[in-house]
Scaffold this motif. Structure first.
Motif, PDB file in Angstrom:
ATOM      1  N   LEU A 135       2.673   6.042  -3.122  1.00 36.93           N
ATOM      2  CA  LEU A 135       4.145   6.166  -3.701  1.00 36.93           C
ATOM      3  C   LEU A 135       3.945   6.899  -4.730  1.00 36.93           C
ATOM      4  CD1 LEU A 135       6.649   5.256  -1.114  1.00 36.93           C
ATOM      5  CD2 LEU A 135       5.475   7.532  -1.210  1.00 36.93           C
ATOM      6  N   ALA A 136       3.751   5.661  -6.059  1.00 33.05           N
ATOM      7  CA  ALA A 136       4.112   5.604  -7.404  1.00 33.05           C
ATOM      8  C   ALA A 136       1.998   6.818  -7.945  1.00 33.05           C
ATOM      9  CB  ALA A 136       2.863   4.277  -7.928  1.00 33.05           C
ATOM     10  N   ALA A 137       1.406   6.413  -6.888  1.00 34.11           N
ATOM     11  CA  ALA A 137       0.414   7.917  -6.798  1.00 34.11           C
ATOM     12  C   ALA A 137       0.414   8.853  -7.022  1.00 34.11           C
ATOM     13  CB  ALA A 137      -0.555   7.105  -6.280  1.00 34.11           C
ATOM     14  N   ASP A 138       1.252   8.883  -6.230  1.00 30.25           N
ATOM     15  CA  ASP A 138       1.859  10.753  -5.775  1.00 30.25           C
ATOM     16  C   ASP A 138       2.978  11.457  -6.400  1.00 30.25           C
ATOM     17  OD1 ASP A 138      -0.189  10.911  -4.090  1.00 30.25           O
ATOM     18  OD2 ASP A 138       0.782  10.740  -2.547  1.00 30.25           O
ATOM     19  N   GLY A 139       3.952  10.006  -7.970  1.00 30.22           N
ATOM     20  CA  GLY A 139       4.679  10.073  -8.525  1.00 30.22           C
ATOM     21  C   GLY A 139       6.349  10.219  -7.670  1.00 30.22           C
ATOM     22  N   VAL A 140       6.199   9.538  -6.539  1.00 31.10           N
ATOM     23  CA  VAL A 140       7.360   9.916  -5.768  1.00 31.10           C
ATOM     24  C   VAL A 140       8.352   9.143  -5.892  1.00 31.10           C
ATOM     25  CG1 VAL A 140       8.695   9.279  -3.837  1.00 31.10           C
ATOM     26  CG2 VAL A 140       5.713  10.892  -3.660  1.00 31.10           C
ATOM     27  N   LEU A 141       7.666   7.104  -6.538  1.00 29.39           N
ATOM     28  CA  LEU A 141       8.757   6.412  -5.806  1.00 29.39           C
ATOM     29  C   LEU A 141       7.902   6.239  -8.057  1.00 29.39           C
ATOM     30  CD1 LEU A 141       8.157   4.111  -4.161  1.00 29.39           C
ATOM     31  CD2 LEU A 141      10.300   5.215  -4.227  1.00 29.39           C
ATOM     32  N   ALA A 142       9.257   6.035  -8.767  1.00 34.69           N
ATOM     33  CA  ALA A 142       9.274   5.931 -10.368  1.00 34.69           C
ATOM     34  C   ALA A 142       9.570   4.107 -10.558  1.00 34.69           C
ATOM     35  CB  ALA A 142      10.461   6.653 -11.295  1.00 34.69           C
ATOM     36  N   ASP A 168       0.936  -1.314  -0.282  1.00 29.46           N
ATOM     37  CA  ASP A 168       0.431  -0.016  -0.006  1.00 29.46           C
ATOM     38  C   ASP A 168       0.826   1.424  -0.036  1.00 29.46           C
ATOM     39  OD1 ASP A 168       0.638  -0.338   2.379  1.00 29.46           O
ATOM     40  OD2 ASP A 168      -0.785   0.671   3.206  1.00 29.46           O
ATOM     41  N   VAL A 169       1.979   1.061   0.134  1.00 28.43           N
ATOM     42  CA  VAL A 169       2.679   2.421   0.617  1.00 28.43           C
ATOM     43  C   VAL A 169       3.452   2.437  -0.489  1.00 28.43           C
ATOM     44  CG1 VAL A 169       4.803   3.287   1.566  1.00 28.43           C
ATOM     45  CG2 VAL A 169       3.456   2.308   3.062  1.00 28.43           C
ATOM     46  N   VAL A 170       3.837   1.396  -1.306  1.00 31.22           N
ATOM     47  CA  VAL A 170       4.487   1.445  -2.724  1.00 31.22           C
ATOM     48  C   VAL A 170       3.248   1.917  -3.849  1.00 31.22           C
ATOM     49  CG1 VAL A 170       5.125   0.156  -4.967  1.00 31.22           C
ATOM     50  CG2 VAL A 170       5.783  -0.237  -2.393  1.00 31.22           C
ATOM     51  N   LEU A 171       2.469   1.358  -3.637  1.00 31.31           N
ATOM     52  CA  LEU A 171       1.256   1.775  -4.124  1.00 31.31           C
ATOM     53  C   LEU A 171       1.249   3.531  -4.085  1.00 31.31           C
ATOM     54  CD1 LEU A 171      -0.788  -1.707  -5.088  1.00 31.31           C
ATOM     55  CD2 LEU A 171       1.357  -0.430  -6.701  1.00 31.31           C
ATOM     56  N   PRO A 215       0.351   4.079 -15.110  1.00 32.96           N
ATOM     57  CA  PRO A 215       1.326   3.231 -16.152  1.00 32.96           C
ATOM     58  C   PRO A 215       2.630   3.856 -17.103  1.00 32.96           C
ATOM     59  CG  PRO A 215      -0.300   4.659 -16.941  1.00 32.96           C
ATOM     60  CD  PRO A 215      -0.760   4.852 -15.321  1.00 32.96           C
ATOM     61  N   GLY A 216       3.249   4.983 -15.689  1.00 35.37           N
ATOM     62  CA  GLY A 216       4.796   4.950 -16.025  1.00 35.37           C
ATOM     63  C   GLY A 216       5.859   4.738 -14.639  1.00 35.37           C
ATOM     64  N   PHE A 217       5.391   3.578 -13.796  1.00 31.33           N
ATOM     65  CA  PHE A 217       5.518   3.212 -12.781  1.00 31.33           C
ATOM     66  C   PHE A 217       6.411   1.754 -13.744  1.00 31.33           C
ATOM     67  CE2 PHE A 217       6.268   0.975  -8.959  1.00 31.33           C
ATOM     68  CZ  PHE A 217       6.569   1.438  -8.032  1.00 31.33           C
ATOM     69  N   SER A 218       7.484   1.447 -13.027  1.00 32.76           N
ATOM     70  CA  SER A 218       8.383   0.432 -13.160  1.00 32.76           C
ATOM     71  C   SER A 218       8.207  -1.036 -12.899  1.00 32.76           C
ATOM     72  CB  SER A 218       9.771   0.465 -13.865  1.00 32.76           C
ATOM     73  OG  SER A 218       9.951   1.461 -14.645  1.00 32.76           O
ATOM     74  N   VAL A 219       7.340  -1.771 -12.860  1.00 31.24           N
ATOM     75  CA  VAL A 219       7.648  -3.462 -11.541  1.00 31.24           C
ATOM     76  C   VAL A 219       8.507  -3.539 -12.342  1.00 31.24           C
ATOM     77  CG1 VAL A 219       5.852  -4.940 -10.442  1.00 31.24           C
ATOM     78  CG2 VAL A 219       4.930  -2.887 -11.333  1.00 31.24           C
ATOM     79  N   LEU A 220       9.790  -4.054 -10.808  1.00 29.47           N
ATOM     80  CA  LEU A 220      10.531  -4.998 -12.059  1.00 29.47           C
ATOM     81  C   LEU A 220      11.168  -6.332 -11.107  1.00 29.47           C
ATOM     82  CD1 LEU A 220      13.261  -2.328 -12.687  1.00 29.47           C
ATOM     83  CD2 LEU A 220      12.152  -3.210 -13.781  1.00 29.47           C
ATOM     84  N   THR A 221      10.922  -8.220 -10.769  1.00 28.78           N
ATOM     85  CA  THR A 221      11.443  -8.712 -10.507  1.00 28.78           C
ATOM     86  C   THR A 221      12.731  -8.936 -10.527  1.00 28.78           C
ATOM     87  OG1 THR A 221      11.058 -11.346 -10.201  1.00 28.78           O
ATOM     88  CG2 THR A 221      11.794 -10.358 -12.331  1.00 28.78           C
ATOM     89  N   GLY A 222      13.142  -9.151  -9.229  1.00 32.73           N
ATOM     90  CA  GLY A 222      14.706  -9.558  -8.649  1.00 32.73           C
ATOM     91  C   GLY A 222      15.140 -11.169  -9.058  1.00 32.73           C
ATOM     92  N   SER A 223      14.162 -11.784  -9.292  1.00 30.69           N
ATOM     93  CA  SER A 223      13.853 -13.590  -8.554  1.00 30.69           C
ATOM     94  C   SER A 223      14.356 -13.717  -9.946  1.00 30.69           C
ATOM     95  CB  SER A 223      12.472 -13.824  -9.167  1.00 30.69           C
ATOM     96  OG  SER A 223      12.650 -15.536  -8.647  1.00 30.69           O
ATOM     97  N   GLU A 280      -0.125  -8.261  -6.314  1.00 33.08           N
ATOM     98  CA  GLU A 280      -0.665  -6.898  -5.387  1.00 33.08           C
ATOM     99  C   GLU A 280      -0.316  -6.268  -6.214  1.00 33.08           C
ATOM    100  OE1 GLU A 280      -1.824  -5.288  -1.616  1.00 33.08           O
ATOM    101  OE2 GLU A 280      -1.225  -7.231  -1.479  1.00 33.08           O
ATOM    102  N   ILE A 281       1.136  -6.070  -5.881  1.00 27.54           N
ATOM    103  CA  ILE A 281       1.525  -4.299  -6.814  1.00 27.54           C
ATOM    104  C   ILE A 281       1.566  -4.635  -8.009  1.00 27.54           C
ATOM    105  CG2 ILE A 281       3.985  -3.413  -7.042  1.00 27.54           C
ATOM    106  CD1 ILE A 281       4.658  -4.304  -4.230  1.00 27.54           C
ATOM    107  N   ALA A 282       1.713  -5.147  -8.985  1.00 26.09           N
ATOM    108  CA  ALA A 282       1.591  -5.128 -10.111  1.00 26.09           C
ATOM    109  C   ALA A 282       0.732  -5.056 -10.679  1.00 26.09           C
ATOM    110  CB  ALA A 282       1.737  -6.698 -10.692  1.00 26.09           C
ATOM    111  N   VAL A 283      -0.707  -5.226  -9.981  1.00 20.33           N
ATOM    112  CA  VAL A 283      -2.076  -5.127 -10.333  1.00 20.33           C
ATOM    113  C   VAL A 283      -2.601  -3.499 -10.248  1.00 20.33           C
ATOM    114  CG1 VAL A 283      -4.411  -5.536  -9.435  1.00 20.33           C
ATOM    115  CG2 VAL A 283      -2.779  -7.633  -9.865  1.00 20.33           C
ATOM    116  N   GLY A 284      -2.211  -3.546  -8.805  1.00 24.84           N
ATOM    117  CA  GLY A 284      -2.189  -1.660  -8.336  1.00 24.84           C
ATOM    118  C   GLY A 284      -1.492  -0.549  -9.196  1.00 24.84           C
ATOM    119  N   ALA A 285       0.081  -1.630  -9.224  1.00 23.07           N
ATOM    120  CA  ALA A 285       0.435  -0.025 -10.947  1.00 23.07           C
ATOM    121  C   ALA A 285       0.034  -0.546 -11.909  1.00 23.07           C
ATOM    122  CB  ALA A 285       2.495  -0.845 -11.143  1.00 23.07           C
ATOM    123  N   ARG A 286      -0.987  -0.796 -12.522  1.00 25.98           N
ATOM    124  CA  ARG A 286      -1.569  -0.793 -13.345  1.00 25.98           C
ATOM    125  C   ARG A 286      -2.063   1.222 -14.011  1.00 25.98           C
ATOM    126  NH1 ARG A 286      -4.199  -6.444 -13.737  1.00 25.98           N
ATOM    127  NH2 ARG A 286      -2.963  -7.183 -14.140  1.00 25.98           N
TER     128      ARG A 286
END
Length: 308
Positions: A156-163, A151-154, A186-194, A177-183
């Protein structure tokens, strides 16, 4: 250069080759960068966990960023970790890596002292306010317990704080949850480190992957990314399974005498040394080096994967 929004594709967390004296081996670092660029990667991430950033003094961190940025000459975006214990110290790291030429920063939550989600949010807002380049959050709970909740990540994404977010949690449900919320952003990058779940993460809506094993086999991860985007699920599954088998090299080290980090980073560097990319497989102290039998285990994985 400008970082695409969202950032997509394969973004290796670049290993930091060291000499036997534990100084940065710039020549090997630049050969590694050339190896990654030839593999078709889409950006580079220096000073992350795979880069051994936590072990490097500030002068070495700066040298890594300056060397890589100077070498790629704007061909690819260069992201740099700003990893430190507190907001003030992270802001100092941001200043240093931006001055060295980084195009974006990847920032952990504070650590050593456990933080409340409200404190983690304040941290990212302060860092973003003080950063002249985009800020991505780095979720790595194995090292930083105060991970940013979804919820914090999303928010911050909505507020343009995090890219964006680089997620190394291995929590696929949380990642969804984050990938769905980030839709909605559209400019927010969701990256996996796995290394092991790239196909699954892309299917859930990830924009890209930051796999440490891509140092060893960049072509494989670029091929996997391309197959996933083309919708070739069967060939993507087979490529992911080949990479998962190769990833077994991270367990080459005997857990009775070394930690998982020593084993994994030692294996990556040993593989790069065996492939002729870097001159020396040394890892930063106090990590334990692989023994000759453990090196042979890494070699067997490379042969099985068709890389030797």
């Amino acid at each position: 250069m400008t970082v695409p929004a969202p950032l997509t594709g394969v973004i290796p967390p670049v290993c930091t080759p060291l000499t036997e004296e534990r100084e940065v081996d710039v020549d090997s670092l630049l050969r590694l960068v050339d190896h990654l660029v030839a593999g078709g990667v889409h950006a580079l991430f220096v000073l992350g966990s795979t880069s051994e950033a936590a072990y490097l003094p500030d002068r070495q961190r700066r040298l890594v960023v300056e060397s890589v940025v100077g070498h790629v000459g704007g061909q690819l975006p260069v992201l740099a970790g700003a990893v430190d214990m507190s907001t003030a110290r992270v802001l100092d790291q941001v200043d240093a890596v931006v001055a060295a030429g980084a195009d974006a920063v990847v920032v952990t939550a504070p650590f050593y002292v456990r933080t409340h989600p409200a404190e983690t949010e304040r941290h990212y807002r302060a860092v973003a306010a003080g950063s002249p380049v985009p800020v991505l959050a780095y979720d790595i709970p194995v090292s930083v317990p105060g991970r940013p909740p979804a919820d914090v990540v999303l928010r911050l994404a909505a507020d343009g704080v995090l890219a964006g977010l680089k997620d190394s949690s291995g929590d696929l449900a949380g990642f969804r949850e984050i990938a769905v919320g980030a839709r909605a952003h559209p400019g927010f990058s969701v990256l996996t480190g796995s290394e092991l779940l790239v196909d699954a993460a892309l299917a859930l809506g990830a924009h890209g992957a930051v796999p440490g094993l891509a140092n060893v086999d960049p072509h494989g991860y670029v091929r996997l990314d391309r197959l996933c985007r083309a919708g070739d699920r069967e060939r993507a599954r087979l490529e992911q399974e080949r990479l998962a088998a190769l990833f077994g090299l991270v367990r080459a080290g005997d857990p009775a005498r070394m930690g998982a980090g020593s084993s994994a980073l030692g294996a990556f560097k040993t593989a790069l040394h065996l492939r002729g990319v870097i001159a020396c497989p040394a890892t930063a102290r106090p990590q334990v080096p692989l023994s000759p039998p453990e090196v042979r285990t890494v070699e067997r994985h490379l042969v099985a994967a068709g890389l030797l």
